[in-house]
Design a protein around this motif. Structure first.
Motif, PDB file in Angstrom:
ATOM      1  N   GLY A   1      17.949   4.946  13.031  1.00 17.37           N
ATOM      2  CA  GLY A   1      17.050   3.806  12.858  1.00 17.37           C
ATOM      3  C   GLY A   1      16.463   3.817  11.454  1.00 17.37           C
ATOM      4  N   LYS A   2      16.521   2.669  10.778  1.00 17.31           N
ATOM      5  CA  LYS A   2      15.995   2.553   9.423  1.00 17.31           C
ATOM      6  C   LYS A   2      15.107   1.323   9.324  1.00 17.31           C
ATOM      7  N   GLY A   3      14.033   1.448   8.567  1.00 15.01           N
ATOM      8  CA  GLY A   3      13.150   0.308   8.330  1.00 15.01           C
ATOM      9  C   GLY A   3      12.321   0.535   7.080  1.00 15.01           C
ATOM     10  N   GLU A   4      11.945  -0.536   6.450  1.00 19.09           N
ATOM     11  CA  GLU A   4      11.083  -0.458   5.278  1.00 19.09           C
ATOM     12  C   GLU A   4      10.295  -1.745   5.136  1.00 19.09           C
ATOM     13  N   PHE A   5       9.168  -1.664   4.424  1.00 18.14           N
ATOM     14  CA  PHE A   5       8.374  -2.858   4.146  1.00 18.14           C
ATOM     15  C   PHE A   5       7.679  -2.691   2.803  1.00 18.14           C
ATOM     16  N   ASP A   6       7.284  -3.803   2.243  1.00 14.75           N
ATOM     17  CA  ASP A   6       6.560  -3.842   0.965  1.00 14.75           C
ATOM     18  C   ASP A   6       5.822  -5.173   0.928  1.00 14.75           C
ATOM     19  N   TYR A   7       4.516  -5.154   1.146  1.00 11.02           N
ATOM     20  CA  TYR A   7       3.776  -6.407   1.190  1.00 11.02           C
ATOM     21  C   TYR A   7       2.329  -6.155   0.764  1.00 11.02           C
ATOM     22  N   SER A   8       1.617  -7.236   0.511  1.00 12.20           N
ATOM     23  CA  SER A   8       0.204  -7.165   0.140  1.00 12.20           C
ATOM     24  C   SER A   8      -0.631  -7.882   1.192  1.00 12.20           C
ATOM     25  N   ILE A   9      -1.940  -7.609   1.179  1.00 11.48           N
ATOM     26  CA  ILE A   9      -2.854  -8.175   2.175  1.00 11.48           C
ATOM     27  C   ILE A   9      -4.129  -8.651   1.472  1.00 11.48           C
ATOM     28  N   MET A  10      -4.590  -9.837   1.829  1.00  7.40           N
ATOM     29  CA  MET A  10      -5.931 -10.297   1.467  1.00  7.40           C
ATOM     30  C   MET A  10      -6.808 -10.139   2.701  1.00  7.40           C
ATOM     31  N   ARG A  11      -7.955  -9.503   2.524  1.00  5.70           N
ATOM     32  CA  ARG A  11      -8.835  -9.229   3.660  1.00  5.70           C
ATOM     33  C   ARG A  11     -10.248  -9.688   3.343  1.00  5.70           C
ATOM     34  N   VAL A  12     -10.869 -10.361   4.284  1.00  2.00           N
ATOM     35  CA  VAL A  12     -12.289 -10.700   4.198  1.00  2.00           C
ATOM     36  C   VAL A  12     -12.949 -10.197   5.474  1.00  2.00           C
TER      37      VAL A  12
END
Length: 842
Positions: free
Chosen positions: A742-753
């Protein structure tokens, strides 16, 4: 006035004649039939008379026409025939034909034009249509021009309202007759079944449409008479039959009650009363028998308890012996690099086996790739052909489309039900094994594969049938959407929406077509492997490694070609286990060093001391346990590739800074940033996780109570690879190498308030407890902040020396790339637990 007009017309004609002698007048009979979607008489005859003339240097066509029609009128795609005596037909006048012609003349002159002939009917007169201004003598001579009639383009009608009203009246009458016939058929069928309530409702519905309908009145009277004829005998028989049925089912209370009801009728009530008493006696005997049987069972249990205890102790001894043997075999497998089949072979034999196995594997992989390519091309071809057939069907539908919201709604409801039925078919549910409570017994686990094999094969057969059923259901749903398309406007939003639904059905069909061959081949391969792997397992149980190796080699040599990779897979697994062990040591070292650095910062740092300062520059360090949802793309030699939802778990070391620009009893402003890197030390699982953030905190209130607000930008990137064979080998001591990865990856950004409450200790002005509700907007999330909020809850306690924090979000959005089908998507919570230390640098 009419005389004056006649005078000027005569004067005009004389002037034309003075210019040039007109061409010979021509008469022609034309026919006009309206298109299928246009209302009008099915055949109109146009008697056209025309001539080419020169009027003051302008060449014109002077034309007149009379129109007549047949007695068949086309309306909303249907033909209605009338007689010549019917007033609506006689009131209609056909007029104003528009005729397309082509005029040719001197000097290669050619012109396509339309003759607009107005004011026709009983009072026809000529109309002129200009051709051109003549310059040369040849052009001025009308005889040099030729008129070619192409055909009648359209006509118009006067006095249609009466005819349309007559047709609409006929349509309403047809609808009424159809509804009456439906109620009559339903009522008669219900009456034949002696369902008097349903029959009565249908006949009353007829009277609401036609209050004088004699048939409905007769049938209602017939119902009344038949109901009155239901006698006490019928009620007696019904009660007796029902009582006997309840008695047969063992419902003695109901049987007794029904016999009592029968005894109240004036028909053989003595017998019914006796039957009631008999059933009550029977019930008492049954209760007594049950009590005696329970007592006998209890005595039997007490009598056999001692024997059962002895048998249990014997089985426990056998169980311990079996477990000891299983542990011994597990120890051998864990020391595979020393005691495995491969190591028991001579070096020369081992290299030969490895070389042959590698060659066989490469050849098999080439064949599999070629077959996969051929299957993929075939599936693409089938999908294109299916969509081409859909396009042809849609084009045919577009020729007959008509806007009818009522019918569209009816057909759309049908299509929606068909689509919902297709979506509710879950083929994967058929693969679940049905186990009894005793199946978890240790002894049964020894032959569980053989025990469940018939069920596994039947489950797979049921799964294939369900898949075919689901595919057929999507075909049916697609046809339902096409049926609904007949009743919308071409190019409308409704048609575009229907086309999207048709494509959805096609994609689902594509998926089932793609999975069918793979699932079929996988099951055949599993069945072929079963006996082979059992033989290898038996060989591996031999105590003499040399004999074990020779037997295993013979099994390998005589096995089917598609099984010859088994031993190679074993060697690959041992290599993967070694790599996983080295990866575990490296991850453990990274985690240990990171945590040591953080702990050193804790022990060597200085506590935060406000000392009345409004500006502070603090260093932050911490350790965090983090779990983030991730999509994992799972491949295996034995199963179809799928995408699943799992968690990326990491032990993270964090560092950062917090800058307090202003601090007071009423208002605090903080700017902070931090970053962390984590791994997960476990054999078979390789994790790399990096996160970072920048934040602004604005807190306002009074002394010990403040409202806390947060504005934060976060970045997350990570990858996870799980070798399920290695994990199983480490967990259970042995495994069959299936190359399940099993392989997986992610790369993302988040705006949080976020917003919440911060409570300070009354004695310690720095220690605080913060509770916040945050809303996240990941960069790949399709919804805005408050369109479909993604909530994150946090709780943080911070003192002058250390702090602890918790974050949790239920059903957090899952990150990563989906490469295969996702049969059972599940939302996964996000959570983190962290310990941190913050000390002041300025």
């Amino acid at each position: 006035m009419k005389r004056t007009l006649l005078f000027f017309i005569t004067l005009f004609c004389c002037a034309v004649s003075a210019q040039n002698k007109p061409n010979v007048k021509k008469d022609i009979k034309l026919f006009y039939k309206p298109p299928s979607q246009v209302s009008g008489f099915t055949l109109v005859t146009v008697n056209l008379s025309y001539a080419v003339v020169n009027v003051f240097g302008e060449i014109q066509i002077q034309a007149e026409a009379k129109c007549s029609n047949n007695l068949e009128y086309q309306y909303k795609g249907r033909q209605f025939t009338f007689s010549g005596n019917e007033v609506p037909v006689r009131s209609v006048v056909v007029r104003d034909p528009i005729i397309k012609v082509v005029v040719t003349g001197p000097n290669n002159f050619r012109k396509e034009m339309k003759l607009w002939i107005l004011g026709l009917g009983a009072n026809a007169f000529g109309d002129s249509s200009p051709i051109k201004d003549a310059k040369t003598p040849e052009e001025k001579d009308p005889s040099n021009y030729n008129v070619e009639i192409i055909g009648v383009e359209s006509v118009s009608y006067n006095g249609l309202s009466s005819l349309i009203n007559e047709i609409e009246s006929k349509l309403r009458e047809e609808k009424k007759l159809k509804e009456l016939q439906g109620f009559i058929e339903n009522g008669d069928n219900a009456l034949n079944r002696e369902n008097f309530s349903e029959a009565e409702n249908n006949y009353k519905a007829i009277l609401r449409l036609d209050k004088d309908n004699a048939y409905a009145k007769t049938q209602l009277e017939k119902i009344r008479q038949r109901v009155e004829k239901l006698s006490s005998k019928k009620r007696y028989d019904d009660a007796m039959n029902a009582a006997q049925a309840e008695e047969a089912r063992g419902n003695y209370d109901n049987a007794s009650r029904l016999y009592e009801e029968a005894s109240k009728e004036d028909v053989n009530n003595g017998y019914a009363k006796n039957q009631s008493d008999r059933v009550n006696d029977l019930k008492e005997r049954k209760v007594k028998e049950a009590e005696d049987k329970a007592k006998a069972i209890k005595e039997k249990i007490e009598k056999e308890e001692k024997a059962n205890t002895e048998a249990y102790e014997k089985k426990e001894a056998e169980k311990k012996k079996f477990q000891a043997e299983r542990d011994r075999i597990a120890d051998e497998l864990l020391q595979a690099r020393k005691d495995s089949i491969a190591d028991s072979l001579d070096r020369q034999d081992r290299e030969k086996v490895l070389e042959e196995a590698k060659k066989l594997r490469e050849e098999q992989e080439e064949r599999e790739k070629a077959q996969e390519k051929a299957d993929e091309d075939e599936l693409k071809k089938e999908a294109l052909e299916r969509r081409s057939e859909d396009d042809e069907q849609i084009s045919a539908i577009e020729e007959i489309m008509q806007d009818d919201p009522i019918k569209y709604t009816e057909y759309l409801d049908i299509a929606w039900d068909l689509r919902e039925k297709a979506d509710n078919i879950k083929p994967y549910d058929e693969l679940e094994l049905k186990k009894e409570w005793w199946d978890n017994n240790t002894y049964i686990q020894n032959f569980a594969d053989d025990l469940y094999e018939p069920q596994i094969r039947q489950n797979h057969e049921n799964y294939m049938k369900k898949s075919a059923e689901a595919k057929a259901a999507y075909y049916t749903a697609k046809n339902g959407y096409m049926d609904a398309m007949q009743y919308v406007d071409k190019g409308s939003k409704d048609q575009k929406w229907l086309l999207n639904q048709i494509e959805y059905c096609n994609k689902r069909i594509d998926s089932y077509e793609s999975n069918y061959k793979t699932d079929f081949n996988s099951e055949n391969l599993r069945i072929k492997q079963k006996n082979y792997m059992k033989s290898m397992a038996e060989a591996n149980r031999m105590s003499d490694n040399r004999q074990k190796a020779a037997l295993a080699y013979d099994i390998l040599a005589t096995s089917p070609e598609d099984q010859n990779q088994y031993l190679t897979k074993k060697y690959d697994l041992y290599g993967r286990m070694e790599n996983a062990h080295q990866q575990y040591l490296a991850d453990a070292a990274v985690a240990g060093v990171s945590q040591s650095v953080v702990l050193d910062m804790w022990t060597n740092g200085k506590s935060v001391d406000e000392s009345g300062k409004n500006f502070m520059f603090n260093f932050y360090s911490g350790i965090e346990y983090n779990s983030v949802p991730i999509l994992m793309n799972k491949t295996s030699d034995q199963n179809t590739p799928i995408t699943t939802t799992e968690d990326l778990t990491a032990a993270v070391a964090n560092i950062g800074v917090n800058i307090w620009f202003y601090r007071s009893k009423y208002f605090d402003v903080n700017l902070g940033t931090s970053a962390g890197y984590g791994v997960y030390p476990m054999e078979g699982i390789k994790v790399s996780y990096l996160h970072y953030n920048a934040k602004v905190n604005l807190d306002f209130g009074y002394e010990w109570f403040k409202v806390a607000t947060l504005f934060q930008y976060l970045g997350r990137s990570g990858s996870q690879e799980i070798d399920y064979d290695v994990s199983s080998a480490n967990a259970y001591g042995s495994t069959v190498a299936t190359n399940t990865i099993g392989k997986g990856e992610f790369d993302y950004s988040i705006m949080r308030v976020g917003a919440g409450l911060k409570l300070f200790g009354r004695m310690d002005k720095y220690s605080n407890l913060t509770v916040m509700l945050n809303v996240d907007k990941p960069s790949f999330y399709d919804f805005d902040f408050f369109e479909k909020p993604l909530y994150m809850y946090s709780l943080t306690y911070s003192s002058a020396d250390f702090g602890i924090g918790f974050e949790f979000s239920n059903n957090y959005v899952i990150a990563g790339v989906k490469e295969y089908s996702l049969p059972d998507p599940k939302s996964t919570p996000y959570y983190s637990i962290k310990l941190f230390y913050e000390f002041s640098l300025l």
